[in-house]
Enzyme design. Structure first.
Site, PDB file in Angstrom:
ATOM      1  N   HIS A  31       0.845  -1.206   0.000  1.00  0.00           N
ATOM      2  CA  HIS A  31       0.000   0.000   0.000  1.00  0.00           C
ATOM      3  C   HIS A  31       0.879   1.255   0.000  1.00  0.00           C
ATOM      4  O   HIS A  31       0.705   2.148  -0.833  1.00  0.00           O
ATOM      5  CB  HIS A  31      -0.902  -0.052   1.246  1.00  0.00           C
ATOM      6  CG  HIS A  31      -1.650   1.206   1.537  1.00  0.00           C
ATOM      7  ND1 HIS A  31      -3.016   1.304   1.421  1.00  0.00           N
ATOM      8  CD2 HIS A  31      -1.233   2.422   1.961  1.00  0.00           C
ATOM      9  CE1 HIS A  31      -3.399   2.524   1.745  1.00  0.00           C
ATOM     10  NE2 HIS A  31      -2.331   3.226   2.084  1.00  0.00           N
ATOM     11  N   GLU A  32       1.838   1.307   0.909  1.00  0.00           N
ATOM     12  CA  GLU A  32       2.699   2.498   1.007  1.00  0.00           C
ATOM     13  C   GLU A  32       3.524   2.684  -0.262  1.00  0.00           C
ATOM     14  O   GLU A  32       3.734   3.799  -0.724  1.00  0.00           O
ATOM     15  CB  GLU A  32       3.615   2.417   2.229  1.00  0.00           C
ATOM     16  CG  GLU A  32       2.894   2.328   3.580  1.00  0.00           C
ATOM     17  CD  GLU A  32       1.847   3.411   3.799  1.00  0.00           C
ATOM     18  OE1 GLU A  32       1.952   4.480   3.171  1.00  0.00           O
ATOM     19  OE2 GLU A  32       0.907   3.155   4.577  1.00  0.00           O
ATOM     20  N   HIS A  43       1.849   4.523  -3.033  1.00  0.00           N
ATOM     21  CA  HIS A  43       1.683   5.968  -2.845  1.00  0.00           C
ATOM     22  C   HIS A  43       2.764   6.768  -3.587  1.00  0.00           C
ATOM     23  O   HIS A  43       2.577   7.937  -3.899  1.00  0.00           O
ATOM     24  CB  HIS A  43       1.722   6.325  -1.358  1.00  0.00           C
ATOM     25  CG  HIS A  43       0.403   6.155  -0.674  1.00  0.00           C
ATOM     26  ND1 HIS A  43      -0.795   6.513  -1.244  1.00  0.00           N
ATOM     27  CD2 HIS A  43       0.082   5.656   0.554  1.00  0.00           C
ATOM     28  CE1 HIS A  43      -1.779   6.249  -0.392  1.00  0.00           C
ATOM     29  NE2 HIS A  43      -1.275   5.721   0.694  1.00  0.00           N
ATOM     30  N   GLU A 103      -6.225   6.345  -1.212  1.00  0.00           N
ATOM     31  CA  GLU A 103      -6.027   5.247  -0.264  1.00  0.00           C
ATOM     32  C   GLU A 103      -6.637   3.946  -0.791  1.00  0.00           C
ATOM     33  O   GLU A 103      -6.076   2.871  -0.608  1.00  0.00           O
ATOM     34  CB  GLU A 103      -6.624   5.609   1.090  1.00  0.00           C
ATOM     35  CG  GLU A 103      -5.955   6.810   1.769  1.00  0.00           C
ATOM     36  CD  GLU A 103      -4.468   6.600   1.991  1.00  0.00           C
ATOM     37  OE1 GLU A 103      -4.036   5.437   2.131  1.00  0.00           O
ATOM     38  OE2 GLU A 103      -3.736   7.600   2.014  1.00  0.00           O
ATOM     39  N   ASP A 124      -4.831   0.466  -1.459  1.00  0.00           N
ATOM     40  CA  ASP A 124      -5.261  -0.820  -0.879  1.00  0.00           C
ATOM     41  C   ASP A 124      -5.351  -1.897  -1.957  1.00  0.00           C
ATOM     42  O   ASP A 124      -4.871  -3.016  -1.771  1.00  0.00           O
ATOM     43  CB  ASP A 124      -6.633  -0.680  -0.201  1.00  0.00           C
ATOM     44  CG  ASP A 124      -6.538   0.032   1.147  1.00  0.00           C
ATOM     45  OD1 ASP A 124      -5.427   0.120   1.702  1.00  0.00           O
ATOM     46  OD2 ASP A 124      -7.589   0.481   1.648  1.00  0.00           O
TER      47      ASP A 124
HETATM   48 ZN   LIG Z   1      -2.085   5.250   2.507  1.00  0.00          ZN
END
Ligand SMILES: [Zn+2]
Length: 405
Positions: free
Chosen positions: A242-243, A246, A303, A307
């Site tokens: 997930h990170e 980003h 977000e 995910d």
């Molecule tokens: Zn996040």
């Protein structure tokens, strides 16, 4: 700026739209209301460290917003306060007890495997051009990984007196202010950690192109040194993936591999990316949280995309492990099933309706349930692992499953 002790001739404003709005409000909101607001804000800065009446008022205010019915036990309140003010002193004790060298090694190994999996997936993307792929991979390789705790510990110079709680907190806050404002006009300090080691969080910071996982999140149920890979890749693996995404989303795309504001996407690729995220917005907007409350698809799109991507990358990495290529059941579940169960386990939470209403309106993350159900209804290996069929509650035909990363 001078009164604040800040000597500078220019400022970067992160969200100009906010200041436009604030500027307009200065003219039409009455001076009386501004005074009330600023007074409340000032008291609000100290309410939790003042005497009982303030503390009680603060709790009542929070109660209206969150629905919290009883105050936290005193020991927990104080532990939180110490962590907030002196987190890197407390953190040294914390990691001694809860985060071994072996755990750090295994966590780093996991991050590196996710790295490889993400690269494989970038190569495979059918919507991204080769030139953007090269840039994306350069950026991926340049991501700094911070695991557990900082190499160099931050020191605290304020004098702490056992009999003076209020003064201690104020002194530590003043020290922090000095520390933060001391960064002005200097090159960025890239070794810095935001949250303390015991904090349960993870983040990507675009201006440093770094991902950070404090020891606090490298604990069960996210991560367990002694658990099988399925549990760890489904747990912390999802968070790591997930990170990582980003670095490549609508915000991350505005920063290059060194953390400078510079767009590295071709226009065509970026448009394709936006079209994908529009699908994400539409899908999540259809999710119901409470009777009349829906997930805000636009607010949560970054977000949610993370995910969806995070799970895909974590699964790809998991399939590269020995267990990922095996079918031996543990506790009656196949490795793939255990991977997905672990995802669901890390998002187990209980919330009150009042909290959920505020959360949905203000938080860029979807409610926990939709951080699981949302991505999994898009992810074909989940269908295969649990033999999900048409007619099952969250079933989506293959052509409607969204795939970005
Ligand atoms: Zn996040």
């Amino acid at each position: 700026m001078k009164n604040l002790g800040l000597d500078t001739d220019s400022l970067d404003i992160r969200q100009p739209a906010y200041f436009d709005q604030l500027n307009a409000m200065l003219a039409f909101v009455s001076i009386h209301d501004w005074k009330t607001y600023l007074k409340a804000s000032s008291i609000g800065t100290y309410d939790k460290i003042l005497s009982k009446p303030f503390e009680k008022a603060s709790f009542e205010y929070n109660k209206a917003l969150s629905g919290q019915s009883t105050e936290k036990p005193r020991a927990q309140v104080i532990a939180d306060a110490v962590d907030r003010q002196m987190g890197f002193a407390l953190g040294q004790l914390y990691i001694k007890r809860y985060f071994s060298e072996d755990a750090k090694k295994r966590a780093l190994e996991l991050v590196n495997n996710l790295d490889k999996a993400f690269e494989i997936r970038i190569n495979r993307l059918d919507w991204m051009s080769d030139s953007t792929k090269i840039k994306a991979k350069e950026k991926l390789k340049a991501i700094t990984k911070k695991i557990g705790y900082p190499d160099k510990w931050k020191e605290y110079k304020a004098t702490i007196d056992r009999s003076k709680y209020f003064e201690n907190v104020v002194a530590l806050r003043a020290e922090e202010y000095k520390y933060q404002s001391g960064k002005l006009n200097k090159p960025p300090y890239r070794e810095e950690w935001g949250p303390s080691p015991s904090t349960v969080t993870a983040y990507y910071r675009p201006s440093f192109n770094e991902i950070v996982f404090p020891a606090g999140i490298l604990q069960y149920p996210y991560f367990d040194l002694y658990a099988d890979d399925a549990v760890n890749y489904g747990g912390i693996g999802m968070v790591i993936g997930h990170e990582m995404t980003h670095a490549f989303d609508d915000q991350g795309a505005q920063f290059d591999k060194d953390g400078n504001v510079k767009n590295w996407w071709t226009k065509e690729d970026y448009d394709k990316f936006r079209a994908k995220t529009q699908q994400v917005i539409d899908l999540y907007s259809s999710f119901t949280v409470l009777d009349s409350v829906h997930v805000k698809g636009g607010l949560t799109v970054g977000e949610n995309t993370a995910d969806n991507g995070g799970i895909a990358i974590a699964f790809e990495a998991f399939k590269m492990t020995k267990q990922g290529q095996d079918t031996t059941k543990i506790d009656g579940f196949t490795p793939d099933q255990r991977f997905f169960l672990s995802i669901a386990r890390i998002w187990r939470v209980k919330t009150r309706d009042e909290f959920m209403r505020t959360y949905v309106n203000t938080n860029p993350h979807s409610p926990a349930m939709w951080r699981v159900n949302g991505p999994l209804m898009n992810f074909t290996p989940f269908y295969e692992a649990f033999n999900v069929q048409p007619g099952d509650k969250n079933y989506k035909p293959e052509s409607e499953r969204i795939k970005t990363w």
